[in-house]
Write a protein that holds these residues in place. Sequence first.
Motif, short mmCIF file in Angstrom:
data_model
loop_
_atom_site.label_atom_id
_atom_site.label_comp_id
_atom_site.label_asym_id
_atom_site.label_seq_id
_atom_site.Cartn_x
_atom_site.Cartn_y
_atom_site.Cartn_z
N VAL A 89 0.87 -1.18 0.00
CA VAL A 89 0.00 0.00 0.00
C VAL A 89 0.90 1.22 0.00
CG1 VAL A 89 -0.20 0.05 2.51
CG2 VAL A 89 -1.98 1.07 1.13
N PRO A 93 -1.86 3.69 6.16
CA PRO A 93 -3.32 3.70 6.16
C PRO A 93 -3.95 4.07 7.50
CG PRO A 93 -2.51 1.45 6.26
CD PRO A 93 -1.31 2.33 6.12
N ASN A 158 -2.36 3.65 -5.70
CA ASN A 158 -2.69 2.59 -4.75
C ASN A 158 -2.56 3.08 -3.31
OD1 ASN A 158 -3.34 -0.15 -4.03
ND2 ASN A 158 -1.18 -0.53 -3.60
N SER A 159 -3.00 4.33 -3.07
CA SER A 159 -2.93 4.84 -1.69
C SER A 159 -4.02 5.87 -1.43
CB SER A 159 -1.55 5.45 -1.41
OG SER A 159 -1.18 6.39 -2.41
N ASP A 166 -10.56 7.88 3.98
CA ASP A 166 -10.32 8.06 2.55
C ASP A 166 -9.93 9.52 2.32
OD1 ASP A 166 -10.54 8.43 -0.25
OD2 ASP A 166 -12.06 6.88 -0.41
N PRO A 236 -0.51 -3.44 -5.89
CA PRO A 236 -1.16 -4.46 -5.05
C PRO A 236 -0.83 -5.89 -5.45
CG PRO A 236 -2.78 -3.35 -6.44
CD PRO A 236 -1.50 -2.58 -6.56
N GLN A 338 -9.32 -0.77 -3.46
CA GLN A 338 -9.40 -0.50 -2.02
C GLN A 338 -10.72 0.17 -1.66
OE1 GLN A 338 -5.99 1.16 0.09
NE2 GLN A 338 -4.71 0.74 -1.70
N ARG A 339 -11.14 1.13 -2.48
CA ARG A 339 -12.37 1.86 -2.17
C ARG A 339 -13.60 0.95 -2.26
NH1 ARG A 339 -10.20 7.31 -5.03
NH2 ARG A 339 -9.78 8.45 -3.11
N THR A 341 -13.71 -2.24 -1.56
CA THR A 341 -13.73 -3.05 -0.34
C THR A 341 -14.13 -2.19 0.87
OG1 THR A 341 -11.99 -4.50 -1.20
CG2 THR A 341 -12.35 -4.53 1.18
N VAL A 351 -9.79 -3.96 4.24
CA VAL A 351 -8.99 -3.56 3.07
C VAL A 351 -7.57 -4.08 3.20
CG1 VAL A 351 -8.06 -1.61 1.78
CG2 VAL A 351 -10.39 -1.49 2.69
N LEU A 355 -5.36 -6.86 1.01
CA LEU A 355 -4.12 -6.47 0.33
C LEU A 355 -2.91 -7.30 0.77
CD1 LEU A 355 -4.13 -2.56 0.41
CD2 LEU A 355 -3.96 -3.96 -1.63
#
Length: 359
Positions: A89, A93, A158-159, A166, A236, A338-339, A341, A351, A355
């Motif tokens: 990632v 996060p 991817n972040s 978010d 990912p 990711q979004r 999930t 999430v 991953l």
Amino acid sequence: MNTAPTLGVEEEFLLLDPATGENVPLVEPLLATLPDDLRDRTRLEFRRCMLELVTAPAVDLTDVAEQLHRLRSAAASAATGVGARVVPVGATPVSDTDRRTTTNPRFAAIAGHYGPIARDPAVCGCHVHVGVPSRAAAIDVCRRIRPWLPVVQALAVNSPLHAGADTGYASWRSVQLDRWPSLGPIPHFESADEYDRTVGALVASGVMLDATMVLWHCRPSTTYPTVEVRVADVCPTVGDTVLVAGLVRGLVATALAGSLDSGRVPDHLLRAAHWNAAHTGLAGTLLDPRVGRARPAWTLVDELLETLGPALRRNGDADVVTLELERLQHVGTGAERQRRTFARTGSISAVLAELSLEE
């Protein structure tokens, strides 16, 4: 015999607590448990919560993919042994409470010179090295490929998550890194001498601590006869990484053949194009810095694929890249995955579990 330029990939990963999702400073004990033959393919990164895995130089993309699978699997197994997860990632996060650098004295010097921005939460990228015949060729390649790098960045976002929420960006890593004064699009250089004069002036000003602090999106490597492209978040899956690697090699090979020259693109448009890529990824429009207007993202991807077609075929990468692009169009970028999930579960833990690398 395949005469494609050699290719190498560096992937950076976060070590996360399986229960809380917080960054954990466990890279040293993890490295100690890796098999001896793989320990040479690891590097201590800036933070103790980061792991870097490096492929050996290869010619075939299938070889790169096999190395990435083996390295990721071994890292996942070692992480389980020390009570952590290895997660691809691009930005922290949840939280990063231990922001000490690893034991490399250079990292301590960087932290001392740049102060608070060097203590921002950890971020992870994917860097691709492509072999070139000379340093002069590397400078020329960087000049020629820079208008296309926002498209590569948009493919690899991817972040979207940071500090438990978010961010609204597809690549928060890219936004966070903009605080570094020596990072961004490489300037338009016509020669190696011009490059050296510029770097020397930036070092003299303190913007760069030393010549190794060239953190531009593409740069001639200071260690290897390669061009290094640094715009991608860590990807990912291995398939995503292979796609980025194949496209970057295609760009470099096309530039080496003299078939890629979009003229002098203004730096302010390139910066805007990279911000646009970090903000939306492929979910909308991207600024095309060659013409100075927004265009549908996937139209630019299609143009990139067409432009690189001859080089991809020469390199033996066309089938793999085409299949991976078709998959990406179906499943979405890492940020989009990711979004989805997060929207389905309401849980960042879910999430991160999805991953996490598997043994």
